[in-house]
Enzyme design. Structure first.
Site, PDB file in Angstrom:
ATOM      1  NE  ARG A 248      12.791  17.949  13.683  1.00 40.22           N
ATOM      2  CZ  ARG A 248      14.026  18.122  14.140  1.00 40.22           C
ATOM      3  NH1 ARG A 248      14.589  17.178  14.843  1.00 40.22           N
ATOM      4  NH2 ARG A 248      14.696  19.213  13.867  1.00 40.22           N
TER       5      ARG A 248
ATOM      6  CG  ASN B  73      13.585  22.724  11.274  1.00 39.79           C
ATOM      7  OD1 ASN B  73      13.091  23.475  12.104  1.00 39.79           O
ATOM      8  ND2 ASN B  73      14.497  21.807  11.568  1.00 39.79           N
ATOM      9  N   GLY B  74      13.442  26.183  10.673  1.00 35.64           N
ATOM     10  CA  GLY B  74      14.401  27.214  11.075  1.00 35.64           C
ATOM     11  C   GLY B  74      13.740  28.579  10.999  1.00 35.64           C
TER      12      GLY B  74
ATOM     13  CG  HIS C 282      14.073  34.327  52.715  1.00 36.15           C
ATOM     14  ND1 HIS C 282      14.414  35.173  53.747  1.00 36.15           N
ATOM     15  CD2 HIS C 282      14.771  33.179  52.931  1.00 36.15           C
ATOM     16  CE1 HIS C 282      15.293  34.575  54.542  1.00 36.15           C
ATOM     17  NE2 HIS C 282      15.520  33.360  54.069  1.00 36.15           N
TER      18      HIS C 282
ATOM     19  CD  GLU D 287       8.594  19.213  28.977  1.00 39.24           C
ATOM     20  OE1 GLU D 287       9.121  18.639  29.954  1.00 39.24           O
ATOM     21  OE2 GLU D 287       9.142  19.298  27.865  1.00 39.24           O
TER      22      GLU D 287
ATOM     23  CE  LYS E  35      10.672  16.597  32.316  1.00 39.43           C
ATOM     24  NZ  LYS E  35      11.995  16.490  31.747  1.00 39.43           N
TER      25      LYS E  35
ATOM     26  CB  CYS F 250       9.655  22.491  11.559  1.00 39.74           C
ATOM     27  SG  CYS F 250       8.842  24.020  11.992  1.00 39.74           S
TER      28      CYS F 250
ATOM     29  CE  LYS G 272      13.132  14.574  23.077  1.00 36.27           C
ATOM     30  NZ  LYS G 272      12.922  14.486  24.529  1.00 36.27           N
TER      31      LYS G 272
ATOM     32  CD  GLU H 135      14.162  17.483  34.607  1.00 33.79           C
ATOM     33  OE1 GLU H 135      14.407  18.658  34.315  1.00 33.79           O
ATOM     34  OE2 GLU H 135      13.718  16.656  33.785  1.00 33.79           O
TER      35      GLU H 135
ATOM     36  CD1 TRP I 284       6.480  23.949  18.555  1.00 28.32           C
ATOM     37  CD2 TRP I 284       7.916  25.565  17.956  1.00 28.32           C
ATOM     38  NE1 TRP I 284       6.703  24.744  19.654  1.00 28.32           N
ATOM     39  CE2 TRP I 284       7.585  25.737  19.322  1.00 28.32           C
ATOM     40  CE3 TRP I 284       8.798  26.464  17.368  1.00 28.32           C
ATOM     41  CZ2 TRP I 284       8.110  26.775  20.086  1.00 28.32           C
ATOM     42  CZ3 TRP I 284       9.311  27.499  18.139  1.00 28.32           C
ATOM     43  CH2 TRP I 284       8.969  27.644  19.485  1.00 28.32           C
TER      44      TRP I 284
HETATM   45  O1  M6R Z   1      17.975  18.670  23.113  1.00 28.52           O
HETATM   46  P1  M6R Z   1      18.356  19.464  24.332  1.00 28.52           P
HETATM   47  O2  M6R Z   1      18.769  18.576  25.464  1.00 28.52           O
HETATM   48  O3  M6R Z   1      19.365  20.509  24.050  1.00 28.52           O
HETATM   49  O4  M6R Z   1      17.016  20.183  24.764  1.00 28.52           O
HETATM   50  C1  M6R Z   1      17.018  21.135  25.801  1.00 28.52           C
HETATM   51  C2  M6R Z   1      15.613  21.403  26.286  1.00 28.52           C
HETATM   52  O5  M6R Z   1      14.833  21.927  25.259  1.00 28.52           O
HETATM   53  C3  M6R Z   1      14.929  20.140  26.836  1.00 28.52           C
HETATM   54  O6  M6R Z   1      15.705  19.539  27.818  1.00 28.52           O
HETATM   55  C4  M6R Z   1      13.538  20.476  27.396  1.00 28.52           C
HETATM   56  O7  M6R Z   1      13.659  21.282  28.521  1.00 28.52           O
HETATM   57  C5  M6R Z   1      12.786  19.186  27.720  1.00 28.52           C
HETATM   58  N1  M6R Z   1      11.702  19.034  26.800  1.00 28.52           N
HETATM   59  C6  M6R Z   1      12.197  19.135  29.069  1.00 28.52           C
HETATM   60  O8  M6R Z   1      11.590  17.904  29.310  1.00 28.52           O
END
Ligand code: M6R
Length: 609
Positions: free
Chosen positions: A27, A100-101, A505, A489, A486, A2, A604, A482, A74
């Site tokens: 956000r 927000n929260g 396995h 995501e 990506k 948010c 984000k 990673e 969000w």
């Molecule tokens: O702000 P942060 O680095 O703590 O965020 C952690 C994760 O939410 C963040 O890395 C998330 O996995 C990414 N959006 C992935 O691309």
């Protein structure tokens, strides 16, 4: 999670609020809304879906109003629809709040408020806030907000307005970020800097428990007991262009291409080839303290956790201290054995991730030494950690983390070398070799970026696949995780990362004709093993895209497509290997028609647990 904005001054509030929200849409983007104060009444407009839906529905909405609040959501409590969108109002419609929260005790507050005659229109936790203000109000909005926060449990950044206090906004925070932008004859509120950067660089960063009264000419802040707080002005150093797309179609692509610069900035002034030394002036851990450390935990979420996995390998091999890497949402609820000889390293781009922050607090509570690697100056994590090592990636707007990840890796190299120097576990020759590799890194990333066209073609060819696999050994496995994250995501294609030796396995049963497998083969000492694992998937007719350093010839003969990255010290390879994987995810998402910068269901900055 948010985005919040607020404005009070002499200009038309609506465009300022909408522009601010556009900068915060990363956000959350399930719904958006604004409330303005016009001629003694609070007027609210909200729309489900992206901010554009709200913008397109404005039709000259209260153009003359000079104060207001806005929100991009969000969803946590209640579906993303118009009713659940913020701002929320009280029974009279005079009070509006953005939040927000998560208000954790909202159910009992809601029941109590209903018993007092209040009626609710949404399924959200937030709606208790305007009703609480209505219930407790005795003429002063800020005093009322003080009372409200003494009743709520959970996390919040909130901004409230009341038609009866037309010359002011009231704000409070606990565990969710909120900054106040200081203008001349006008003031601003926002969850993050990009929203106000066009207007001012002078800010106050609200701390937990603080409450603020914001008028066009004054900002008065008090602590949770109502005592005045004197704040220092925090001057933002970012350039506005850093938070813009600068001609790129997406923030993600811009941020991928910014990596050479981000790496250079993160290394600047910290490595000396002549001395064969890393200097981290900001870190207070001297030889004595470092020698007392007998265990390191690295904790983080998502991509930052993957950076931690690389960090474990580097620190263990260079500094010879055992390192455990833990997902922050797990560590915080685990009975972890930490004490004053434990170093807890938390990694977080935003510096606000709720689980990472909670793990840091737990480490602080038990007296462990704590060190944060973060990209956001003065973020909650930066302020609460014993030491901070900043990554200088610049603002990362796309939800998918790219330049933040590679600079986190650079921070891991710096820390590994730093700890090794202090513990005298590295000789000068090895240190010089790694430092030399670090100094050449940004140029090598530039070279790697030239593979864009090849990766794009592979993405075009396999964009209809339903599933994909990423395999690697050692550091390559961490990068495979990673790469798979990506791809999932932003392209919504199922992707799984496997330690290459583990496939047989169980998972090998999923490898059938045409399934794309991305094989990472950058680690010389397990190269032959990797080739055998590639042959195993090829024998099942998978289509293999391999990533390997230039000198590793022969691999192109066993795979369908090979992308070569510049040769580098094996510990440095992850920074180079991940770049084609970021591009693969990007082009795959484009090809599949996905929203690259704002993937569905995500946000984000994850400030809720
Ligand atoms: O702000 P942060 O680095 O703590 O965020 C952690 C994760 O939410 C963040 O890395 C998330 O996995 C990414 N959006 C992935 O691309």
């Amino acid at each position: 999670m948010c985005g919040i904005v607020g404005y009070i001054g002499e200009q038309c509030a609506v465009p300022i609020l909408l522009e601010g929200l556009a900068k915060l849409e990363y956000r959350g983007y399930d719904s958006a809304g604004i409330a303005v104060l016009d001629d003694g009444t609070v007027e609210v407009k909200k729309q489900k879906g992206k901010l554009n839906n709200l913008v397109n529905s404005m039709n000259g909405f209260y153009k003359e109003a000079v104060s207001g609040i806005g929100h991009t959501r969000w969803a946590t409590h209640g579906r993303p629809n118009n009713e659940n969108a913020h701002p929320h109002t009280d029974c009279t419609g005079k009070i509006a709040v953005v939040h927000n929260g998560i208000i954790e005790n909202y159910m009992e507050l809601r029941e109590w408020l209903i018993s007092r005659g209040h009626s609710f229109k949404s399924e959200t936790d937030t709606e208790v806030l305007p009703h609480l203000i209505e219930e407790l109000y005795q003429g002063d909005l800020v005093d009322t907000l003080q009372q409200v926060i003494s009743k709520v449990e959970g996390s919040y950044a909130m901004v409230a307005m009341n038609a009866e206090n037309s010359g002011e906004l009231a704000a409070a925070r606990h565990d969710s970020p909120l900054i106040i932008g200081l203008g001349e004859g006008e003031n601003f509120l926002a969850s993050d800097i990009p929203a106000i950067l066009k207007h001012t660089r002078n800010t106050y960063i609200l701390e937990d428990g603080e409450v603020a009264r914001i008028t066009p000419r004054e900002v008065n802040i008090s602590d949770s007991q109502g005592r005045p707080v004197l704040k220092e002005v925090f001057k933002v150093q970012w350039e506005q262009g850093q938070a813009e797309k600068n001609g790129y179609p997406h923030f993600m692509l811009k941020e991928i291409y910014e990596q050479p610069r981000a790496i250079r900035d993160t290394l600047a002034g910290r490595v000396s080839l002549d001395e064969g030394k890393v200097t981290l002036k900001e870190i207070k851990l001297d030889e004595e303290k470092v020698s007392q450390i007998d265990k390191i935990y690295i904790t983080a979420c998502g991509t930052a956790y993957h950076a931690g996995m690389v960090g474990k390998s580097i620190i263990e091999s260079l500094a010879r201290v055992p390192v455990e890497v833990d997902i922050a949402s797990e560590l915080r609820y685990r009975d972890v054995m930490m004490n004053e000889n434990t170093l807890v390293i938390v990694i977080s781009q935003s510096g606000e991730t709720a689980d990472t922050l909670a793990s840091l607090r737990e480490a602080n509570r038990v007296g462990a030494r704590t060190l944060a690697v973060t990209n956001v100056v003065d973020s909650s994590i930066a302020r609460e950690a014993g030491d901070v090592l900043y990554t200088w990636a610049g603002p990362e707007i796309a939800v998918a983390s790219t330049k933040a990840y590679t600079t986190q890796l650079v921070a891991m190299y710096l820390l590994g070398l730093y700890l090794a120097q202090k513990r005298e576990t590295i000789d000068r020759g090895e240190a010089v070799e790694i430092i030399n590799n670090l100094r050449e890194l940004s140029t090598k990333v530039e070279t790697t970026l030239q593979n864009g066209e090849k990766i794009k073609q592979f993405a075009e060819q396999y964009s209809n696949s339903t599933s994909s696999f990423f395999i690697g050994r050692g550091l390559d496995y961490a990068v495979a995780l990673e790469g798979a994250l990506k791809l999932k995501e932003i392209s919504y294609m199922h992707a799984e990362a496997y330690a290459a030796g583990e496939l047989k396995h169980g998972t090998l049963s999923l490898i059938v004709e045409g399934v794309p497998v991305v094989a990472l083969a950058t680690q010389q000492h397990v190269y032959d093993k990797m080739i055998s694992n590639i042959k195993e998937v090829k024998a099942r007719d998978a289509t293999v895209l391999a990533l390997a350093p230039e000198g590793f010839t022969g691999i192109e003969q066993v795979v369908d497509e090979a992308v070569f990255i510049p040769e580098a010290h094996p510990v440095i390879a992850p920074v180079l290997t991940v770049v084609p994987l970021q591009m693969l995810a990007y082009y795959m998402a484009l090809q599949r028609g996905c929203d690259v910068d704002q993937p569905r269901n995500l946000a984000k900055s994850v400030t809720v647990e």
